[in-house]
Design a protein around this motif. Structure first.
Motif, mmCIF file in Angstrom:
data_model
loop_
_atom_site.group_PDB
_atom_site.id
_atom_site.type_symbol
_atom_site.label_atom_id
_atom_site.label_comp_id
_atom_site.label_asym_id
_atom_site.label_seq_id
_atom_site.Cartn_x
_atom_site.Cartn_y
_atom_site.Cartn_z
ATOM 1 N N ALA A 76 0.704 -16.000 4.860
ATOM 2 C CA ALA A 76 0.950 -14.707 5.066
ATOM 3 C C ALA A 76 0.013 -14.029 4.235
ATOM 4 O O ALA A 76 -0.268 -14.496 2.954
ATOM 5 C CB ALA A 76 2.490 -14.269 5.023
ATOM 6 N N THR A 77 -0.392 -12.824 4.495
ATOM 7 C CA THR A 77 -1.185 -12.027 3.335
ATOM 8 C C THR A 77 -0.407 -10.725 3.531
ATOM 9 O O THR A 77 0.007 -9.971 4.404
ATOM 10 C CB THR A 77 -2.411 -11.808 4.133
ATOM 11 O OG1 THR A 77 -3.034 -12.955 4.265
ATOM 12 C CG2 THR A 77 -3.407 -10.872 3.161
ATOM 13 N N ILE A 78 -0.197 -10.053 2.317
ATOM 14 C CA ILE A 78 0.403 -8.882 1.849
ATOM 15 C C ILE A 78 -0.142 -7.874 2.675
ATOM 16 O O ILE A 78 -1.556 -7.828 2.726
ATOM 17 C CB ILE A 78 0.699 -8.542 0.294
ATOM 18 C CG1 ILE A 78 -0.776 -8.430 -0.251
ATOM 19 C CG2 ILE A 78 1.275 -9.584 -0.335
ATOM 20 C CD1 ILE A 78 -1.073 -7.671 -1.656
ATOM 21 N N PRO A 79 0.496 -6.645 3.134
ATOM 22 C CA PRO A 79 -0.201 -5.462 3.772
ATOM 23 C C PRO A 79 -0.877 -4.619 2.836
ATOM 24 O O PRO A 79 -0.583 -4.771 1.431
ATOM 25 C CB PRO A 79 0.944 -4.676 4.244
ATOM 26 C CG PRO A 79 2.113 -5.100 3.218
ATOM 27 C CD PRO A 79 1.820 -6.524 2.859
ATOM 28 N N VAL A 80 -2.160 -4.189 3.132
ATOM 29 C CA VAL A 80 -2.705 -3.289 2.294
ATOM 30 C C VAL A 80 -3.119 -2.144 2.951
ATOM 31 O O VAL A 80 -2.900 -1.812 4.210
ATOM 32 C CB VAL A 80 -4.161 -4.053 1.999
ATOM 33 C CG1 VAL A 80 -3.995 -5.542 1.383
ATOM 34 C CG2 VAL A 80 -5.077 -4.274 3.364
ATOM 35 N N GLN A 81 -3.360 -1.120 2.278
ATOM 36 C CA GLN A 81 -3.595 0.215 2.874
ATOM 37 C C GLN A 81 -4.935 0.628 2.946
ATOM 38 O O GLN A 81 -5.323 1.480 3.821
ATOM 39 C CB GLN A 81 -2.614 1.264 1.892
ATOM 40 C CG GLN A 81 -1.268 1.136 1.914
ATOM 41 C CD GLN A 81 -0.593 2.318 1.084
ATOM 42 O OE1 GLN A 81 -1.083 2.766 0.220
ATOM 43 N NE2 GLN A 81 0.476 2.686 1.592
ATOM 44 N N SER A 82 -5.919 0.144 2.158
ATOM 45 C CA SER A 82 -7.261 0.451 2.123
ATOM 46 C C SER A 82 -8.069 -0.510 1.400
ATOM 47 O O SER A 82 -7.656 -1.239 0.299
ATOM 48 C CB SER A 82 -7.580 1.727 1.414
ATOM 49 O OG SER A 82 -9.122 1.956 1.329
ATOM 50 N N LEU A 83 -9.239 -0.856 1.847
ATOM 51 C CA LEU A 83 -10.136 -2.064 1.102
ATOM 52 C C LEU A 83 -11.056 -1.227 0.310
ATOM 53 O O LEU A 83 -11.801 -1.555 -0.273
ATOM 54 C CB LEU A 83 -10.917 -2.730 2.203
ATOM 55 C CG LEU A 83 -9.929 -3.453 3.165
ATOM 56 C CD1 LEU A 83 -10.978 -4.312 4.435
ATOM 57 C CD2 LEU A 83 -9.300 -4.528 2.390
ATOM 58 N N SER A 84 -11.092 0.158 -0.021
ATOM 59 C CA SER A 84 -12.081 0.872 -0.671
ATOM 60 C C SER A 84 -11.343 1.813 -1.238
ATOM 61 O O SER A 84 -11.855 3.086 -1.047
ATOM 62 C CB SER A 84 -13.210 1.463 0.413
ATOM 63 O OG SER A 84 -12.765 2.443 1.449
ATOM 64 N N LEU A 85 -10.561 1.712 -2.313
ATOM 65 C CA LEU A 85 -9.887 2.626 -3.091
ATOM 66 C C LEU A 85 -10.733 2.803 -4.394
ATOM 67 O O LEU A 85 -11.018 1.994 -5.110
ATOM 68 C CB LEU A 85 -8.565 2.181 -3.411
ATOM 69 C CG LEU A 85 -7.753 2.932 -4.774
ATOM 70 C CD1 LEU A 85 -7.504 4.249 -3.943
ATOM 71 C CD2 LEU A 85 -6.682 2.197 -5.202
ATOM 72 N N PRO A 86 -11.140 4.057 -4.661
ATOM 73 C CA PRO A 86 -11.913 4.599 -5.711
ATOM 74 C C PRO A 86 -11.290 4.256 -7.038
ATOM 75 O O PRO A 86 -10.112 4.904 -7.016
ATOM 76 C CB PRO A 86 -12.769 5.877 -5.504
ATOM 77 C CG PRO A 86 -12.480 6.086 -4.103
ATOM 78 C CD PRO A 86 -11.351 5.251 -3.903
ATOM 79 N N THR A 87 -11.696 3.539 -8.068
ATOM 80 C CA THR A 87 -11.022 3.632 -9.446
ATOM 81 C C THR A 87 -11.730 4.096 -10.486
ATOM 82 O O THR A 87 -12.847 4.131 -10.493
ATOM 83 C CB THR A 87 -10.681 2.093 -9.457
ATOM 84 O OG1 THR A 87 -11.727 1.368 -9.925
ATOM 85 C CG2 THR A 87 -9.715 1.489 -8.543
ATOM 86 N N PRO A 88 -11.062 4.401 -11.504
ATOM 87 C CA PRO A 88 -11.649 5.232 -12.863
ATOM 88 C C PRO A 88 -12.831 4.117 -13.328
ATOM 89 O O PRO A 88 -13.867 4.644 -13.756
ATOM 90 C CB PRO A 88 -10.545 5.345 -13.710
ATOM 91 C CG PRO A 88 -9.415 5.627 -12.931
ATOM 92 C CD PRO A 88 -9.548 4.538 -11.688
ATOM 93 N N SER A 89 -12.593 3.226 -13.398
ATOM 94 C CA SER A 89 -13.331 1.884 -14.207
ATOM 95 C C SER A 89 -13.781 0.579 -13.567
ATOM 96 O O SER A 89 -14.522 -0.238 -14.015
ATOM 97 C CB SER A 89 -12.688 1.741 -15.599
ATOM 98 O OG SER A 89 -11.383 1.020 -15.406
ATOM 99 N N ASP A 90 -12.906 0.214 -12.437
ATOM 100 C CA ASP A 90 -12.954 -0.957 -11.568
ATOM 101 C C ASP A 90 -13.953 -0.929 -10.365
ATOM 102 O O ASP A 90 -13.907 -2.043 -9.570
ATOM 103 C CB ASP A 90 -11.773 -1.560 -11.567
ATOM 104 C CG ASP A 90 -11.143 -1.646 -12.714
ATOM 105 O OD1 ASP A 90 -11.510 -1.880 -13.618
ATOM 106 O OD2 ASP A 90 -9.678 -1.691 -12.878
ATOM 107 N N GLY A 91 -14.632 0.219 -10.115
ATOM 108 C CA GLY A 91 -15.243 0.366 -8.843
ATOM 109 C C GLY A 91 -14.036 0.210 -7.604
ATOM 110 O O GLY A 91 -12.998 0.858 -7.888
ATOM 111 N N ASP A 92 -14.653 0.114 -6.520
ATOM 112 C CA ASP A 92 -13.757 -0.002 -5.345
ATOM 113 C C ASP A 92 -12.791 -1.080 -5.437
ATOM 114 O O ASP A 92 -13.123 -2.175 -5.777
ATOM 115 C CB ASP A 92 -14.589 -0.117 -3.848
ATOM 116 C CG ASP A 92 -15.253 1.489 -3.571
ATOM 117 O OD1 ASP A 92 -14.819 2.207 -4.413
ATOM 118 O OD2 ASP A 92 -15.989 1.219 -2.758
#
Length: 400
Positions: free
Chosen positions: A323-339
């Motif tokens: 199984a794979t956990i559910p995700v809401q988005s593959l491109s969440l902008p972050t302050p220091s870690d990129g997407d």
């Protein structure tokens, strides 16, 4: 494969290791032979006594009396389990760059839930870029950085204790493992009872030891980053090719989710190959498998995996689902870690509770031969900010 006798342990490919152990549990192989193969596996004191489960006194062949959770990680490390740098020619063959390129991130993270009473097991994949709270007060970052953050933070204190070279590396790795374990526990709501890790070279060696694994691709791929260069359709991969297959994420439509689907397909194929090849009923093949992972695997210090595997013989034909956990988005902008990958911890914990209480796995084949047909639950790729529910599919089918 993961095996053990009291005191010293024998291990194998991380997630594949548990699959192989489950397969072994179904074959009824002579356990006395396994106790002779217990050299060279590194152990780390990373699981607190409160989380350890003692199943030693349970009668062999009976199901586990207490459910257990195993954290399996594949580490993007350029050293072996003893802390020694991997040779440059090995790194070149694996498309791993130089010894300075590895960030000691956990590029594969899977929690395997083994239920009490003999029901099927469930392996839950966590995307490496999931944006979560990192244990130890590091704030929110990608979950694959938990290991490296804990490791790097421990270095100065360990040097002050007089450690250097490979000893320093091994001790710092244990600190990193603890941070990763605590982060996964906080994120999933599960208590981790056991831990197993493998490096890049270990996966390469193990896939060769079993003679390769059959996989199937929907379309041809060519990726210079991972070295993946494959035609469409079924094919047998081993060594650096197998590693490239499970590592590729550039050029895949859904990035890490597609890579997770490949990892799950490979694990399913590994279980099938091990059963058909009779690996665990052939002493020479088993020796080759064990030799392939020397210096590649780290297990938690308190894990007597042989006793554990004996109890798995009572599980439903060794069946395991993915199984794979559910995700809401593959491109969440972050302050220091990129997407990063956007996840909702509350939703993930509910998903995990449901997945481990209603495993979507059925065994197939004759129980006397240990035939199994792993089935996977994989999260549907997100098309909006709303989380998607998992869809069921066979892990052994063609993947992107």
């Amino acid at each position: 494969m993961l095996l053990s006798s009291r005191g010293r342990r024998v291990g194998g490919r991380v997630a594949v290791g548990v699959v192989s152990t489950l397969v072994l549990a179904a074959t009824g192989f002579a356990w006395t032979q396994l106790s002779k193969l217990d050299n060279g596996i590194v152990t780390a004191d990373v699981i607190p006594p409160s989380a350890q489960v003692d199943e030693e006194d349970a009668p062999p062949g009976e199901p586990l009396k207490v459910a257990q959770n195993i954290l399996l990680v594949g580490i993007d490390a350029r050293t072996d389990a003893y802390g020694n740098p991997l040779p440059q020619n090995v790194l070149d063959a694996l498309h791993a760059g130089s010894g300075e390129d590895g960030g000691d991130t956990t590029d594969t993270m899977i929690v395997v839930h083994i239920p009490a009473g003999g029901a099927a097991a469930t392996a839950i994949s966590i995307p490496r870029d999931s944006y979560v709270d990192i244990a130890g007060g590091y704030g929110k970052h990608k979950i694959n950085s938990a290991y490296s953050r804990g490791k790097n933070a421990s270095m100065s204190g360990l040097r002050a204790e007089g450690l250097s070279g490979p000893q320093l590396e091994v001790a710092a790795n244990a600190a990193g493992a603890k941070t990763a374990i605590q982060t996964v526990e906080k994120f999933t709501g599960l208590t981790i009872n056991h831990y197993a890790a493998i490096n890049l070279a270990g996966f390469d060696a193990l896939s060769q030891a079993v003679g390769g694994v059959e996989v199937c691709l929907k379309a041809p791929v060519h990726d210079t980053y991972s070295g993946a260069d494959f035609a469409a359709g079924p094919q047998t991969l081993s060594g650096a090719q197998a590693l490239a297959f499970v590592r590729q994420r550039h050029g895949l439509q859904n990035g890490d989710l597609d890579r997770i689907a490949r990892q799950q397909a490979f694990l399913s194929g590994m279980a099938k190959k091990v059963l058909s090849a009779g690996t665990f009923t052939d002493v020479s093949k088993l020796n080759s498998l064990v030799s392939a992972v020397q210096g590649a695997v780290v297990l938690d210090k308190g894990w007597d995996v042989l006793s554990f595997a004996q109890q798995l013989r009572g599980m439903t034909s060794g069946a395991i689902g993915f199984a794979t956990i559910p995700v809401q988005s593959l491109s969440l902008p972050t302050p220091s870690d990129g997407d990063a990958v956007k996840v909702d911890p509350a939703q993930v914990q509910q998903f995990v509770r449901t997945a481990i209480s209603t495993p979507a796995v059925q065994a197939s084949g004759d129980d006397t031969t240990g035939g199994v047909k792993p089935v996977a639950q994989t999260a549907t790729p997100p098309s909006s900010s709303n989380a998607k529910q998992p869809a069921t599919s066979t892990a052994a089918g063609c993947v992107n």
